[in-house]
Design a protein around this motif. Sequence first.
Motif, PDB file in Angstrom:
ATOM      1  N   GLY A  56       5.245  10.493   4.426  1.00 20.57           N
ATOM      2  CA  GLY A  56       3.894  10.295   3.891  1.00 20.57           C
ATOM      3  C   GLY A  56       3.032  11.549   3.946  1.00 20.57           C
ATOM      4  O   GLY A  56       1.811  11.467   3.786  1.00 20.57           O
ATOM      5  N   ASP A  57       3.639  12.716   4.129  1.00 19.75           N
ATOM      6  CA  ASP A  57       2.852  13.957   4.234  1.00 19.75           C
ATOM      7  C   ASP A  57       1.973  14.169   3.003  1.00 19.75           C
ATOM      8  O   ASP A  57       0.814  14.557   3.112  1.00 19.75           O
ATOM      9  CB  ASP A  57       3.771  15.183   4.378  1.00 19.75           C
ATOM     10  N   GLY A  58       2.569  13.916   1.830  1.00 22.13           N
ATOM     11  CA  GLY A  58       1.823  14.140   0.585  1.00 22.13           C
ATOM     12  C   GLY A  58       0.629  13.210   0.464  1.00 22.13           C
ATOM     13  O   GLY A  58      -0.404  13.582  -0.091  1.00 22.13           O
ATOM     14  N   TYR A  59       0.768  11.976   0.976  1.00 19.19           N
ATOM     15  CA  TYR A  59      -0.376  11.060   0.981  1.00 19.19           C
ATOM     16  C   TYR A  59      -1.501  11.653   1.826  1.00 19.19           C
ATOM     17  O   TYR A  59      -2.670  11.626   1.450  1.00 19.19           O
ATOM     18  CB  TYR A  59      -0.009   9.699   1.588  1.00 19.19           C
ATOM     19  N   LEU A  60      -1.120  12.152   3.006  1.00 16.85           N
ATOM     20  CA  LEU A  60      -2.125  12.717   3.907  1.00 16.85           C
ATOM     21  C   LEU A  60      -2.858  13.879   3.229  1.00 16.85           C
ATOM     22  O   LEU A  60      -4.092  13.933   3.226  1.00 16.85           O
ATOM     23  CB  LEU A  60      -1.458  13.192   5.207  1.00 16.85           C
ATOM     24  N   VAL A  78      -5.193  -0.644  16.814  1.00 20.09           N
ATOM     25  CA  VAL A  78      -4.317   0.360  17.442  1.00 20.09           C
ATOM     26  C   VAL A  78      -4.254   1.623  16.585  1.00 20.09           C
ATOM     27  O   VAL A  78      -4.392   2.752  17.075  1.00 20.09           O
ATOM     28  CB  VAL A  78      -2.893  -0.218  17.637  1.00 20.09           C
ATOM     29  N   LEU A  79      -4.065   1.430  15.267  1.00 20.62           N
ATOM     30  CA  LEU A  79      -3.904   2.571  14.358  1.00 20.62           C
ATOM     31  C   LEU A  79      -5.187   3.399  14.264  1.00 20.62           C
ATOM     32  O   LEU A  79      -5.132   4.633  14.199  1.00 20.62           O
ATOM     33  CB  LEU A  79      -3.480   2.078  12.965  1.00 20.62           C
ATOM     34  N   ALA A  90      -1.995   7.770   9.052  1.00 22.47           N
ATOM     35  CA  ALA A  90      -2.872   7.614   7.882  1.00 22.47           C
ATOM     36  C   ALA A  90      -2.270   6.611   6.894  1.00 22.47           C
ATOM     37  O   ALA A  90      -2.969   5.721   6.387  1.00 22.47           O
ATOM     38  CB  ALA A  90      -3.086   8.967   7.204  1.00 22.47           C
ATOM     39  N   THR A  91      -0.968   6.736   6.639  1.00 24.69           N
ATOM     40  CA  THR A  91      -0.306   5.844   5.683  1.00 24.69           C
ATOM     41  C   THR A  91      -0.372   4.392   6.170  1.00 24.69           C
ATOM     42  O   THR A  91      -0.673   3.475   5.396  1.00 24.69           O
ATOM     43  CB  THR A  91       1.163   6.272   5.485  1.00 24.69           C
ATOM     44  N   ALA A  92      -0.106   4.190   7.443  1.00 27.06           N
ATOM     45  CA  ALA A  92      -0.142   2.830   7.998  1.00 27.06           C
ATOM     46  C   ALA A  92      -1.550   2.248   7.910  1.00 27.06           C
ATOM     47  O   ALA A  92      -1.734   1.062   7.624  1.00 27.06           O
ATOM     48  CB  ALA A  92       0.345   2.846   9.453  1.00 27.06           C
ATOM     49  N   ARG A  93      -2.566   3.085   8.136  1.00 23.90           N
ATOM     50  CA  ARG A  93      -3.956   2.582   8.047  1.00 23.90           C
ATOM     51  C   ARG A  93      -4.303   2.176   6.619  1.00 23.90           C
ATOM     52  O   ARG A  93      -4.917   1.139   6.381  1.00 23.90           O
ATOM     53  CB  ARG A  93      -4.936   3.644   8.546  1.00 23.90           C
ATOM     54  N   TRP A  94      -3.919   2.994   5.630  1.00 18.72           N
ATOM     55  CA  TRP A  94      -4.197   2.622   4.235  1.00 18.72           C
ATOM     56  C   TRP A  94      -3.440   1.336   3.877  1.00 18.72           C
ATOM     57  O   TRP A  94      -3.970   0.455   3.209  1.00 18.72           O
ATOM     58  CB  TRP A  94      -3.780   3.757   3.281  1.00 18.72           C
ATOM     59  N   ALA A  95      -2.189   1.260   4.336  1.00 18.89           N
ATOM     60  CA  ALA A  95      -1.363   0.088   4.002  1.00 18.89           C
ATOM     61  C   ALA A  95      -1.964  -1.188   4.592  1.00 18.89           C
ATOM     62  O   ALA A  95      -2.112  -2.206   3.899  1.00 18.89           O
ATOM     63  CB  ALA A  95       0.063   0.301   4.519  1.00 18.89           C
ATOM     64  N   TYR A  96      -2.328  -1.149   5.854  1.00 12.06           N
ATOM     65  CA  TYR A  96      -2.819  -2.365   6.501  1.00 12.06           C
ATOM     66  C   TYR A  96      -4.255  -2.702   6.091  1.00 12.06           C
ATOM     67  O   TYR A  96      -4.631  -3.873   6.038  1.00 12.06           O
ATOM     68  CB  TYR A  96      -2.692  -2.235   8.027  1.00 12.06           C
ATOM     69  N   THR A  97      -5.055  -1.679   5.798  1.00 12.56           N
ATOM     70  CA  THR A  97      -6.409  -1.956   5.298  1.00 12.56           C
ATOM     71  C   THR A  97      -6.310  -2.707   3.979  1.00 12.56           C
ATOM     72  O   THR A  97      -7.022  -3.696   3.734  1.00 12.56           O
ATOM     73  CB  THR A  97      -7.187  -0.638   5.101  1.00 12.56           C
ATOM     74  N   SER A 141      -9.298   4.830  -0.249  1.00 14.58           N
ATOM     75  CA  SER A 141      -9.482   6.277  -0.150  1.00 14.58           C
ATOM     76  C   SER A 141     -10.150   6.604   1.182  1.00 14.58           C
ATOM     77  O   SER A 141     -10.695   5.721   1.844  1.00 14.58           O
ATOM     78  CB  SER A 141     -10.349   6.793  -1.309  1.00 14.58           C
ATOM     79  N   GLY A 142     -10.081   7.874   1.549  1.00 11.72           N
ATOM     80  CA  GLY A 142     -10.746   8.333   2.766  1.00 11.72           C
ATOM     81  C   GLY A 142      -9.793   8.413   3.954  1.00 11.72           C
ATOM     82  O   GLY A 142      -8.893   7.577   4.082  1.00 11.72           O
ATOM     83  N   VAL A 143      -9.975   9.402   4.793  1.00  7.78           N
ATOM     84  CA  VAL A 143      -9.096   9.532   5.951  1.00  7.78           C
ATOM     85  C   VAL A 143      -9.758   9.066   7.253  1.00  7.78           C
ATOM     86  O   VAL A 143      -9.122   8.376   8.047  1.00  7.78           O
ATOM     87  CB  VAL A 143      -8.534  10.967   6.136  1.00  7.78           C
TER      88      VAL A 143
END
Lengths: 114, 539
Positions: free
Chosen positions: B205-209, B444-445, B477-484, B515-517
Amino acid sequence: MIELVSDARCISCNICVRICPTNVFEARSDAAPVIARQNDCQTCFLCEAYCPVDALFVSPDAHRHVDVSEQQLSERGDLGSYRRALGWSSGGDPAALHEKTHALRLLVGEGAIG
Amino acid sequence: MQLYDISMVNEGLEFDADVLVIGGGPAGTWAAWNAAQAGASVVLVDKGYCGSSGATAPSGTGVWVIPPTTEDREEAKAQREALGGYLADHDWMDRVLDRTWSNMELIERWGYPFPREDGETVRRSLQGPEYMRLMRKAVARTGVKILDHSPALELLVDGSGNVAGARGVQRQDERDWTVRSGAVVIATGGCAFLSKALGCNNNTGDGYLFAGEAGAEFSGMEFSNQYAVSTVFGSVTKTAHYSWAVFTNEAGEDIKAVKDGHHSAATIGRTLIHGPVYAQLIKAKERPEVQAFLRLAQPNFFLPFDRSGINPFTERFPVTLTLEGTVRGTGGIRITDKTCASTVPGLYAAGDAATRERICGAFTGGGSHNAAWAMSSGSWAGEGAAGFALRLGASRKSRRLGGAGTPASFSESQAAIAAVKNEVMPLEKNLFRTDAGLRASLAVLNGLWASVSSQRGVDGAGARDAQRSREAAALVATARWAYTSALARKESRGMHRRTDFPQSDPLQHRHQIVSGVDKIALRYQHVVPRLPVGDVVTA
């Protein structure tokens, strides 16, 4: 995971060091590369495909180290078996030429997902 | 954002190019080739080795390629419409089918050894090792500069927020690299969360970040929980052959996981939560001709069995479900037009890094759609990025650039990675989602993100530490976007399965954009269905 770099077979070309996508090997001067980061191995078998002298062995066990015997692997024909299956051994035809995926799909139905 | 002159702080390799492609799998190589064809100078960087990196290289895969005759195409497009929750788009499917058809002709011209039947070439599938070796050669021939073992760490942006290059490290030479470019193509694959799914451990998921840090949007991140059947011991997650399987529980009873050539991960998962599941390719047991075809289609599917002394046709063997995340899931960077441009100027996305909802909706589509998408979207992103860069002309070279991210080596990468895995891998948390479970995981994330994003560098850190710490941040970051996104979709659709909302809800027939980190924003985008919306099938 990668379990063997055969000192007897290795010609120190370091192709495996270059092509391993997860950077498992470490080159040495005048010696076979070492498995420096075994836990990073993703068990993709591609180092075996690219090794020109069948000096590498990737165990099918992706999650734990197992002991292997070079002599036993050699006797069983396991060294180089993936390269042969791809038709990448010298003199071989690429296996892709003989693929029958089309026929397989008709047999199983087009719905198969993979 | 702090702007600085990158040449002042960097003593490593420096390149200037019209287009930088990050990732050297199928999407990245098609992007690089097409950008070069369009007249752009191109640098391609890969975390590993362009030719062996990524999910395609070790795999045999079918390709979603249909001759340009109308009836066949209509059927192909309609086939998975319901499974995809009616989120796919017919215009995009047509474009992908057209481009895949012409790209497969190019692949043959470049020398790919397609099989022949009745004197005709059969261009229906690709052997990964053969395909990706060929793609590397094709790219190198066009003059693209390839940097292997060169993970990117962050994008570079100019004062207006245009993406203008990237910087990273060379992990075998312990030096930095910087590429200033007119445009960047993210082709870093999906994110399989270091599950060791076949060929996926560079796909973190580097590119997502990077894209998220530059301000890009993501679409369909709730469709990020694809699990693949594999042996419990192995890494091979190619699943088409399980069409020939019967799955059984400990007592040897058929759990009825295969229907119409599809196996249901949910059925297997429900049994796995309570005990072991076994598979046997019993439907091909008496069919030596099928066994031979299966071996040719996917040689390394059989390697682990042969080496373990298991005959998968005559013996049952224990299986599990391995998370493939967004590699086979469809979520990714939101693309806004036919050039695969993201919402950030100068930034393009292709392959699994881009959302694949356009052709698959909420359902994986499997290897064949992914392969078609990678080569099509890669081609468009390469052409689009080249066009953008060439329009900028010489003016781009006078820009002051700064980093868009916060790369730093920190010492807790491995602990953070283990903690993310613990939230995304368990079937109870991710295959079967609930409001309470998602909220607990997000707590947790979010805590993990606070620690990975506030860490500062450690002394004596090397390239590998730098890579690992960015991977840890990317996974979080990927897990947070996925679960959000999964929490917001209060229904079941495609692979997104909410046990508290088992039905699909026509009012939620829409795309979810995040969107957003640091702070994650979520919005909805409605789709206009071309067909009457029927019953949505949960995969």
